[in-house]
Design a protein around this motif. Structure first.
Motif, PDB file in Angstrom:
ATOM      1  N   ASN A 298     -32.982 -16.778  14.515  1.00 15.98           N
ATOM      2  CA  ASN A 298     -32.315 -17.530  13.945  1.00 15.98           C
ATOM      3  C   ASN A 298     -31.995 -18.736  14.855  1.00 15.98           C
ATOM      4  OD1 ASN A 298     -30.668 -18.752  11.825  1.00 15.98           O
ATOM      5  ND2 ASN A 298     -28.779 -17.548  12.327  1.00 15.98           N
TER       6      ASN A 298
ATOM      7  N   ASP B 190     -43.437 -23.315   6.385  1.00 13.48           N
ATOM      8  CA  ASP B 190     -43.091 -22.756   5.099  1.00 13.48           C
ATOM      9  C   ASP B 190     -44.116 -22.317   4.560  1.00 13.48           C
ATOM     10  OD1 ASP B 190     -41.801 -21.528   3.007  1.00 13.48           O
ATOM     11  OD2 ASP B 190     -41.096 -23.470   2.346  1.00 13.48           O
TER      12      ASP B 190
ATOM     13  N   ALA C 179     -39.369 -19.517   7.563  1.00 13.28           N
ATOM     14  CA  ALA C 179     -38.588 -20.156   6.638  1.00 13.28           C
ATOM     15  C   ALA C 179     -38.231 -19.002   5.577  1.00 13.28           C
ATOM     16  CB  ALA C 179     -39.492 -21.191   5.998  1.00 13.28           C
ATOM     17  N   LYS C 180     -38.553 -17.805   6.102  1.00 11.89           N
ATOM     18  CA  LYS C 180     -38.137 -16.623   4.828  1.00 11.89           C
ATOM     19  C   LYS C 180     -37.246 -15.686   5.643  1.00 11.89           C
ATOM     20  CE  LYS C 180     -41.557 -17.613   1.978  1.00 11.89           C
ATOM     21  NZ  LYS C 180     -42.150 -18.622   2.641  1.00 11.89           N
TER      22      LYS C 180
ATOM     23  N   ALA D 101     -33.601 -19.022   6.981  1.00  8.50           N
ATOM     24  CA  ALA D 101     -34.222 -19.820   5.528  1.00  8.50           C
ATOM     25  C   ALA D 101     -33.142 -20.614   4.870  1.00  8.50           C
ATOM     26  CB  ALA D 101     -34.563 -18.514   4.750  1.00  8.50           C
ATOM     27  N   ASP D 102     -32.093 -20.802   5.115  1.00  9.44           N
ATOM     28  CA  ASP D 102     -30.960 -21.671   4.284  1.00  9.44           C
ATOM     29  C   ASP D 102     -30.810 -22.936   5.371  1.00  9.44           C
ATOM     30  OD1 ASP D 102     -30.771 -19.806   2.314  1.00  9.44           O
ATOM     31  OD2 ASP D 102     -29.141 -18.790   3.132  1.00  9.44           O
ATOM     32  N   ASN D 103     -31.267 -22.805   6.510  1.00  9.95           N
ATOM     33  CA  ASN D 103     -31.283 -24.050   7.455  1.00  9.95           C
ATOM     34  C   ASN D 103     -31.947 -25.082   6.691  1.00  9.95           C
ATOM     35  OD1 ASN D 103     -31.683 -26.050   9.878  1.00  9.95           O
ATOM     36  ND2 ASN D 103     -30.141 -24.341  10.481  1.00  9.95           N
ATOM     37  N   PRO D 104     -31.345 -26.722   6.760  1.00 10.71           N
ATOM     38  CA  PRO D 104     -32.235 -27.647   6.244  1.00 10.71           C
ATOM     39  C   PRO D 104     -33.313 -27.862   6.862  1.00 10.71           C
ATOM     40  CG  PRO D 104     -29.896 -27.938   6.628  1.00 10.71           C
ATOM     41  CD  PRO D 104     -30.035 -26.874   7.373  1.00 10.71           C
TER      42      PRO D 104
ATOM     43  N   ALA E 208     -35.536 -25.458   8.009  1.00 13.35           N
ATOM     44  CA  ALA E 208     -36.183 -23.952   7.969  1.00 13.35           C
ATOM     45  C   ALA E 208     -37.820 -24.362   8.063  1.00 13.35           C
ATOM     46  CB  ALA E 208     -35.869 -23.354   6.798  1.00 13.35           C
ATOM     47  N   ASP E 209     -38.171 -25.299   7.341  1.00 15.18           N
ATOM     48  CA  ASP E 209     -39.734 -25.557   7.722  1.00 15.18           C
ATOM     49  C   ASP E 209     -40.028 -26.457   9.044  1.00 15.18           C
ATOM     50  OD1 ASP E 209     -42.379 -25.923   7.005  1.00 15.18           O
ATOM     51  OD2 ASP E 209     -42.211 -27.134   5.232  1.00 15.18           O
TER      52      ASP E 209
END
Length: 477
Positions: free
Chosen positions: A101, A136, A145-146, A150-153, A155-156
């Motif tokens: 993370n 992603d 991204a999973k 994942a919830d971070n802006p 993530a990709d």
């Protein structure tokens, strides 16, 4: 918790024993085939102007700070924590995706540091051999991204890495591992995983291999169509190749070669990739032919000058990715390697690894800034240059401008050396009446040539800390 710390420490120690062998995993092709596509040739010429790039290894392995991917491969040169069975170890490694993370993910920091060093192109590991995607992908849930990120802006991750480096003017390269040790279509759980290769007979299981070919094609298509302009597709894992390309040269590397072809249909991939990215450079490492647009000797510099495109990919420290307490090369060592590589016709792709939080260690930033202090003043002798026939004289290396009108002599100092008033070289004689200048300052210098030996008088105020001194002149012929 204590057990986890001990295991991680053992793995870091294991890395120290692994690195020298792992660094030789990819040898250098001895055959080169020039591309025929005019757009590829144009892009290749542009890439040859850049000379200095950054390769970023970042993935699950950053969490414990260990060797990238290789610890889950079961070959006899790999040393792991002996308190775990192999299957337990692999499960522990795969489960790192539950804790990866990188809340301080800062690709802008990476790009600024690269620009400060004088780097001009990027190669980013979108997926290493362990199969963990740093983009992603829709083909797998085993992705940055999973998981917890994942919830971070951002993530990709690959999108934001590429964007940050584009904003700093870099050419963009996507590293992609052809093998995928997490995919059930490459390492089938029905069988053990004895080495880096796929672990089942493709001839007897064509459906499964075709599934893997589709998986690899689809992931590369995602990278080529969803992430903006890409200049380089840098394909790692040279053992995934058509069986007919496995010749005596490949066998001499000592890798285990199966009796079946690990052909993933590179012509089909190339057609798709270049339709999406016209002029794309493809670097199918060690698989000489139309899809290895430049060669990539790893952790070494060729003994002699080469007249075709190549790059030395080398680490700043002892590891490709982030390892705690890594030992980084002094800036002077990197600068002198860059000089030698460029004089021999290549480019330097320097490897750095962000930590698990997503930032480059402070010592890496310092090293890159120190390198940039030299390239910012002497870059004219490096960038946009080409080789000269006589490229080396003692501690002096030679390059020339693309039009051949200006030649550069770059004198690499020994550690602690402070030349006493003058330096000399043989060959590459300045033309009669030519002004020889110190590239870093533009200062005009006195010089003379006697019996083919040119001697240049140095300024009295020349700083002794410079790793290399670059001089510009017009050659006599």
């Amino acid at each position: 918790m204590k057990r986890k710390i001990i295991v991680a420490a053992l793995l870091v120690c294991a890395f120290c024993r692994l690195s020298a062998q792992e660094n030789g995993v990819h040898q250098q092709s001895t055959v080169y085939e020039w591309p025929s596509d005019p757009m590829v040739k144009q892009k290749l010429d542009k890439w040859q102007d850049k000379k200095f790039g950054m390769i970023v290894h970042w993935g699950l392995y950053a969490v414990p700070g260990i060797i990238e991917s290789w610890s889950i491969c079961s070959e006899d040169w790999i040393d792991r924590d002996s308190t775990k069975t192999y299957e337990e170890y692999k499960k522990w490694y795969w489960d790192l995706n539950k804790s990866f993370n990188p809340v301080k993910f800062n690709p802008e920091q990476w790009a600024r540091a690269g620009k400060s060093a004088g780097m001009k192109y990027l190669v980013f590991t979108t997926k290493h051999h362990d199969g963990f995607a740093m983009f992603d992908t829709q083909e797998s849930d085993f992705s940055i991204a999973k998981g917890p990120f994942a919830d971070n802006p951002k993530a990709d991750v690959a999108k934001y890495v590429f964007d940050a480096f584009r904003k700093e003017g870099f050419m963009i390269g996507a590293y992609f591992s052809k093998p995928d040790w997490h995919s059930p279509y490459y390492w089938w759980s029905k069988y053990a995983t004895p080495d880096r290769n796929n672990n089942y007979d493709i001839k007897k299981n064509p459906w499964r291999w075709n599934q893997f070919k589709g998986f690899a094609y689809n992931q590369i298509e995602e990278l080529m169509t969803r992430y903006g302009s890409i200049d380089i597709l840098w394909l790692d894992g040279g053992w995934v190749r058509p069986l007919e390309t496995v010749n005596a040269e490949v066998l001499s590397w000592g890798a285990n070669i199966p009796k079946w072809s690990q052909d993933i249909d590179m012509p089909k991939i190339a057609r798709m990739a270049r339709k999406a990215q016209p002029g794309l450079l493809m670097v199918d490492r060690t698989v000489h032919g139309p899809y290895e647009n430049y060669q990539t000797p790893e952790q070494k510099i060729p003994d002699t000058q080469l007249d075709h495109p190549w790059e030395s990919c080398m680490t700043l420290g002892g590891a490709w990715g982030f390892v705690n307490n890594d030992q980084y090369k002094p800036a002077s060592v990197v600068i002198q390697k860059l000089v030698e590589i460029v004089a021999k016709g290549g480019s330097l792709l320097l490897g750095v690894g962000p930590n698990a939080e997503g930032t480059l260690p402070a010592e890496v930033i310092t090293r890159l800034n120190d390198i940039g202090k030299w390239t910012s003043k002497n870059g004219r002798a490096i960038y946009n240059t080409r080789i000269t026939k006589n490229y080396h004289s003692g501690q002096t290396w030679f390059t020339q401008s693309k039009d051949g009108k200006t030649r550069y002599a770059i004198y690499c100092r020994n550690v602690g050396e402070n030349p006493a008033g003058a330096i000399s070289w043989t060959g590459n004689v300045p033309g009669k009446g030519t002004v020889v200048t110190l590239v870093s300052s533009g200062e005009k210098l006195k010089w003379n040539t006697v019996n083919g030996k040119t001697t240049v008088e140095l300024p009295t105020n020349l700083m002794g800390a410079e790793a290399a001194l670059a001089f510009a002149f017009t050659p006599a012929n």
